[in-house]
Design a protein around this motif. Sequence first.
Motif, PDB file in Angstrom:
ATOM      1  N   ASN A  13       0.842  -1.180   0.000  1.00  0.00           N
ATOM      2  CA  ASN A  13       0.000   0.000   0.000  1.00  0.00           C
ATOM      3  C   ASN A  13       0.887   1.244   0.000  1.00  0.00           C
ATOM      4  N   LYS A  14       1.308   1.682  -1.185  1.00  0.00           N
ATOM      5  CA  LYS A  14       2.214   2.823  -1.301  1.00  0.00           C
ATOM      6  C   LYS A  14       1.525   4.124  -0.896  1.00  0.00           C
ATOM      7  N   LYS A  15       0.239   4.220  -1.162  1.00  0.00           N
ATOM      8  CA  LYS A  15      -0.502   5.438  -0.848  1.00  0.00           C
ATOM      9  C   LYS A  15      -0.579   5.664   0.662  1.00  0.00           C
ATOM     10  N   ALA A  16      -0.547   4.591   1.446  1.00  0.00           N
ATOM     11  CA  ALA A  16      -0.620   4.732   2.909  1.00  0.00           C
ATOM     12  C   ALA A  16       0.591   5.494   3.429  1.00  0.00           C
ATOM     13  N   ARG A  17       1.757   5.212   2.892  1.00  0.00           N
ATOM     14  CA  ARG A  17       2.963   5.913   3.352  1.00  0.00           C
ATOM     15  C   ARG A  17       2.947   7.377   2.916  1.00  0.00           C
ATOM     16  N   HIS A  18       2.198   7.692   1.875  1.00  0.00           N
ATOM     17  CA  HIS A  18       2.067   9.074   1.425  1.00  0.00           C
ATOM     18  C   HIS A  18       1.042   9.827   2.264  1.00  0.00           C
ATOM     19  N   ASP A  19      -0.057   9.177   2.602  1.00  0.00           N
ATOM     20  CA  ASP A  19      -1.149   9.842   3.322  1.00  0.00           C
ATOM     21  C   ASP A  19      -0.987   9.840   4.836  1.00  0.00           C
ATOM     22  N   TYR A  20      -0.164   8.929   5.366  1.00  0.00           N
ATOM     23  CA  TYR A  20      -0.030   8.786   6.808  1.00  0.00           C
ATOM     24  C   TYR A  20       1.427   8.801   7.232  1.00  0.00           C
ATOM     25  N   ALA A  21       1.653   9.271   8.452  1.00  0.00           N
ATOM     26  CA  ALA A  21       2.965   9.141   9.086  1.00  0.00           C
ATOM     27  C   ALA A  21       2.900   7.856   9.904  1.00  0.00           C
TER      28      ALA A  21
END
Length: 159
Positions: A13-21
């Motif tokens: 889930n690459k988007k998770a690392r972008h949207d969350y710390a």
Amino acid sequence: MPREKGRKVVASNKKARHDYAILDTYEAGMALTGTEVKSLRAGRASLVDAFAQERDGELYLHGMHIPEYTQGTWTNHEPRRTRKLLLKRLEIDRLIGKTRESGLTMVPLQVYFSDGWAKVEIGLAKGKKAYDKRQDLAKRDADREIQRAVGRRGKGMTE
């Protein structure tokens, strides 16, 4: 038949690392049916819009998409069903406590096979604001430029 060794990533889930710390990560097993495991072994899964949530003192994974197994019969699974996460009681209590007290969320980061067992990496995460995301992108671009300049200088191609 010998059990496979090592770690084989099925989905991330690459988007998770972008949207969350991501503050902390945990490795959890999943309660799966046979056709779900076969579909995962074929490398088919999606973590887009997936999240973990507490219900009745247990953790469940919502929104993870595992497509139906193509050779499956009437015993095939539902693609977006809720799946129970398998963690130790101490870890479950710690995760539930942190999400309740400080407004953190649990986001799946990766689904993989570890020594033949299907696992999911759960991240304890705090949502980023839009300016945090822009700062991260600017920092990554600046680091990339620095690495290019160092590489050019090392090759004797100064400007």
